[in-house]
Design an enzyme around this catalytic site. Structure first.
Site, short mmCIF file in Angstrom:
data_model
loop_
_atom_site.label_atom_id
_atom_site.label_comp_id
_atom_site.label_asym_id
_atom_site.label_seq_id
_atom_site.Cartn_x
_atom_site.Cartn_y
_atom_site.Cartn_z
CB SER A 233 8.87 -1.55 -9.49
OG SER A 233 8.22 -0.74 -10.45
CG ASP A 328 3.06 2.85 -5.89
OD1 ASP A 328 3.58 3.70 -6.64
OD2 ASP A 328 3.22 1.62 -6.03
CG HIS A 362 6.83 2.74 -7.07
ND1 HIS A 362 5.86 1.77 -7.17
CD2 HIS A 362 7.84 2.35 -7.91
CE1 HIS A 362 6.24 0.84 -8.03
NE2 HIS A 362 7.44 1.16 -8.49
#
Length: 423
Positions: A233, A328, A362
């Site tokens: 991330s 994602d 994600h």
């Protein structure tokens, strides 16, 4: 419970978090219908649970490696489905297991679905460890560094990895401790919100991460002159910036990050080197689940006004592994990979490889934890969707975990003469 029904966890009930177990039931009636349930409580007190209904074979046995779930939180033949399909008892909660000394305890039980519906016939507890035998855990408070160092057992030398699991502040030890058990010296560091660090953050200084790199390279069991960096991330852009601006970064694993420096200005040696790519929260899309879809919230890094935020990844000398989940919903990871690949190729660079996972969301983490479809996001100020489908996401985590280890072993130098020089 029935004295005849036996629930076995093989090869043993106590294992590492990232290891599969085989679940078997014996002593049932021929073709008996039962439900298997799994239940666990994370370190925040949130209860996660799953269930799957099975029909025993003619000899009264069930084997999750062979037999399909006929209904429940997953269906089909999925040997570890009871673990990855666990769901929180409260909406929009992410499974929290960040402290390496606290094992993940999963209670598995067998329940009758015929004569006495729901009656427990057998139960067992799967103790899933985050830190392996012989791995040394050491809290680090040296200079500006706040983190935890994990060192494998044995003489070494071992390759070194800096873990930038920085989402939400504080420290997460899980990935670092599990990698150490696989033969890496791993330092996980906090950027803010840990110990005596500020609870909030307005800017990031690359000097801090450089200090962590130098500290890690000096550890006596570390072989080689360089270090690997693993991210996810927001920390993905930090890992790329380290590889682009600092010496000694030999390999980077970038998981669902961005091609630009996001959210906070990046400084090095008292000067700003990258301004932040910001968000437009008006682009949050509400959904029926009351969690937002934030895939389009980030401003376009290729827009002329944002070009200065792009990380000059062509400066990186180390190897780069770009990992993107095609579903994602935090942001468009696959598009960011395409941007970086185009930029690298334009500069004549081929020091990268890419892996894309259809159906994954994600948060790609070490395998066999509960899949998280949504949870609170500090920037959005509420719950967001992370994307993915549970089965595909779980399979991606299994594949990626092996890939990460292979990548670091292939591209991190490990020389015994380096360790001798530190003694």
């Amino acid at each position: 419970m029935s004295s005849q029904v036996r629930l076995r966890l093989l090869p043993r009930a106590r294992c590492m978090f990232d290891e599969p177990v085989q679940v078997k039931v014996a002593g049932l009636r021929s073709r008996q219908m039962v439900t298997l349930r799994a239940r666990s409580t994370d370190e925040k007190g949130v209860v996660f649970s799953s269930s799957a209904t099975f029909r025993a074979d003619g000899s009264g046995q069930i084997d999750l490696e062979r037999d399909p779930s006929l209904g429940g939180t997953y269906t089909g033949v999925e040997p570890m489905g009871l673990l990855w399909s666990m769901r929180p008892d409260t909406l929009h909660k992410r499974f929290q297991r960040t402290k390496s000394l606290n094992p993940h305890m999963v209670k598995i039980s067998v329940h009758d679905q015929e004569k006495e519906e729901g009656r427990i016939l057998a139960e067992a507890t799967n103790e899933r460890l985050l830190i392996g035998d012989g791995v040394i855990r050491r809290t680090v408070r040296e200079g500006n560094i706040r983190g935890v160092l994990f060192t494998p057992p044995g003489e070494g030398p071992f390759p070194a990895v800096l873990d930038l699991y920085t989402s939400g502040g504080g420290l997460s030890e899980k990935r670092a401790s599990l990698l150490a058990r696989r033969g890496f010296v791993v330092l996980t560091v906090a950027l803010y919100g840990n110990s005596d660090m500020s609870r909030n953050i307005r800017e990031i200084h690359l000097d801090y991460l450089e200090e962590a790199l130098e500290f890690l390279k000096k550890q006596y069991k570390v072989g080689g002159k360089g270090v690997g960096v693993i991210s996810i991330s927001k920390s993905g852009d930090l890992a790329l910036s380290m590889a682009s601006y600092l010496q000694g970064v030999e390999a980077v694993v970038w998981i669902n990050g961005c091609s630009a420096n996001t959210l906070l200005p990046l400084y090095y040696q008292k000067s700003q080197i990258l301004p932040p790519l910001m968000v437009d929260l008006s682009k949050l899309i509400p959904t029926e689940s009351e969690a937002f879809n934030g895939k389009k919230v980030m401003n376009d890094p290729l827009a002329e006004e944002n070009e200065a935020t792009l990380i000059p990844v062509e400066r990186a000398e180390g190897r780069l592994l770009f990992v993107a989940s095609e579903d994602d919903l935090n942001w468009d990871s696959t598009a960011y990979v395409d941007m970086m690949v185009e930029r690298l190729q334009r500069h004549g660079k081929d020091n990268f490889e890419t892996v894309c996972y259809p159906g994954a969301g994600h948060y790609l983490e070490p395998p066999y934890g509960p899949y998280c479809p949504s949870s609170f996001h500090a920037v959005a100020g509420g719950p967001v969707l992370w994307g993915g489908e549970a089965r595909s996401h779980a399979a991606a985590e299994v594949h990626l975990w092996k890939k990460i280890q292979e990548f670091f072993r292939a591209h991190l130098s490990c020389d015994a003469t380096q360790t001798k020089a530190k003694l």
